[in-house]
Enzyme design. Structure first.
Site, PDB file in Angstrom:
ATOM      1  N   ASN A 167      28.743  29.518 -17.586  1.00 20.72           N
ATOM      2  CA  ASN A 167      28.439  28.267 -16.633  1.00 20.72           C
ATOM      3  C   ASN A 167      27.326  28.477 -16.005  1.00 20.72           C
ATOM      4  O   ASN A 167      27.158  28.235 -14.715  1.00 20.72           O
ATOM      5  CB  ASN A 167      29.611  27.831 -15.852  1.00 20.72           C
ATOM      6  CG  ASN A 167      29.428  26.579 -15.669  1.00 20.72           C
ATOM      7  OD1 ASN A 167      28.434  25.563 -16.031  1.00 20.72           O
ATOM      8  ND2 ASN A 167      29.955  25.864 -14.595  1.00 20.72           N
TER       9      ASN A 167
ATOM     10  N   ASP B 167      33.502  30.002 -26.772  1.00 16.26           N
ATOM     11  CA  ASP B 167      34.108  28.807 -26.165  1.00 16.26           C
ATOM     12  C   ASP B 167      34.072  27.613 -27.248  1.00 16.26           C
ATOM     13  O   ASP B 167      33.077  27.206 -27.626  1.00 16.26           O
ATOM     14  CB  ASP B 167      33.600  28.175 -24.678  1.00 16.26           C
ATOM     15  CG  ASP B 167      33.906  26.720 -24.562  1.00 16.26           C
ATOM     16  OD1 ASP B 167      34.725  26.210 -24.658  1.00 16.26           O
ATOM     17  OD2 ASP B 167      33.346  26.445 -23.397  1.00 16.26           O
TER      18      ASP B 167
END
Length: 263
Positions: free
Chosen positions: A10, A152
Site C-alpha cells: 500500500n 494479492d
C-alpha cells in the site's frame, strides 16, 4: 530453507516509514514479493532499489501513485521477466517473474497484483478480463517450469477465508465467478494454495487484509487475499507458514512460507 514473503505494501514510501526495512533485516527472507508499490522510477532510484540487503526488480504502473509490483532477492537471478504480455494490465504494473534456473531445475518466483473490482462495475469487468487472460499464462508456465506465484490476488476462495462471508457474497473479492476461477486454477491447472496446504482449517489466523473502516483490524474482521500459489513440487517443499501481525506496515500483513529448497 528458502524463506519467501509476500506483502502488499500500500505504498513503498509509506511502508518503509512504518519500519518495514528494519523488520526485513531482522526477519531475513531470501525473497520478498511486493505489490502496490505506488511509485515511479525517480521515487525508487537511490532509495528503494535495494531493501534490507536484497536487490529489487520491478514493474511499475504508468499511472502515478498506482499499483506496481516487485521482487527483492538475495540470490542472483538467471533471468527477469517484466510483464506477461497483456498491454492493458502490463501498463498497470502487475507482474514480475524472477527466474533461478539451474541444469537440474527451472524455478520462478512471481510477484503479481490482481485487479480489484470493488470501486465499481467497470473495474470488475477489468478484473474478469485479467482473470480470463491470466489463466492460460498459468497453464503455460506450469507446463514449462516450477514456480510459486506470490501476491494479492483479491479473491477470498472459501467461506473460511473471510469473517463476514454471508454478507459479502455479492461483493467483489467473494463473487461466485471469482471463487470458481481460483478453484479451476487449483483443480484444473493443478496449482497448490500453499497456505491452505499447511493450514487447511485456519480461519481468523489466516486473514491477511483488513479494511481501514470500523476497527476491522482490532476486531479481526479480515479477508485472506494474499497467497502463495505453487506447482506441486514446490508446494511439497513447504515446511512452515506465518502471517506477521506485529507492526502494521500496510492494510495487509506479510505472509511468509519456508520452503526446503536450494536456490
Amino acid at each position: 530453507m528458502f524463506k519467501l514473503t509476500s506483502l502488499n505494501l500500500n505504498g513503498i514510501r509509506s511502508a518503509t516509514t512504518k519500519g518495514l526495512a528494519a523488520w526485513l533485516a531482522q526477519h531475513a527472507p531470501d525473497c520478498i514479493c511486493v505489490q502496490e508499490i505506488k511509485a515511479q522510477w525517480p521515487d525508487l532510484q537511490g532509495k528503494f532499489e535495494q531493501l534490507a540487503g536484497m536487490r529489487g526488480y520491478f514493474q511499475l504502473a504508468e499511472k502515478k501513485g498506482y499499483s506496481g509490483v516487485g521482487v527483492y532477492t538475495r540470490h542472483e537471478p538467471s533471468d527477469i521477466i517484466i510483464g506477461y504480455g497483456a498491454p492493458e494490465f502490463d501498463a498497470e504494473g502487475r507482474y514480475v517473474e524472477v527466474r533461478f534456473d539451474t541444469p537440474r531445475r527451472k524455478l520462478s518466483v512471481i510477484s503479481s497484483y490482481f485487479p480489484s473490482g470493488s470501486s465499481g462495475p467497470e473495474r470488475q469487468e477489468a478484473k474478469y478480463r485479467f482473470l480470463d487472460g491470466f489463466y492460460p499464462v498459468l497453464q503455460r508456465l506450469k507446463a514449462e517450469r516450477d514456480f510459486v506465484l506470490c501476491g494479492d490476488i483479491n479473491i477470498a476462495h472459501q467461506e473460511i477465508d473471510l469473517k463476514n462471508w454471508k454478507s459479502n457474497q455479492k461483493n467483489s473479492g467473494f463473487l461466485p465467478e471469482e471463487r470458481a476461477w481460483l478453484s479451476r486454477v487449483l483443480d484444473d491447472v493443478g496449482l497448490v494454495d500453499v497456505y491452505r496446504h499447511l493450514r487447511p482449517d485456519a480461519t481468523g489466523d489466516a486473514y491477511t487484509w483488513w479494511s481501514n473502516r470500523g476497527q476491522a483490524y482490532a476486531k479481526n474482521v479480515g479477508w485472506r487475499l494474499d497467497y502463495h500459489l505453487a506447482t506441486p513440487a514446490i508446494a511439497a517443499a513447504a515446511r512452515t507458514e506465518s502471517i506477521y501481525k506485529g507492526e502494521k506496515f500496510s492494510d495487509h500483513a506479510p505472509l511468509t512460507i519456508d520452503y526446503e529448497l536450494q536456490v
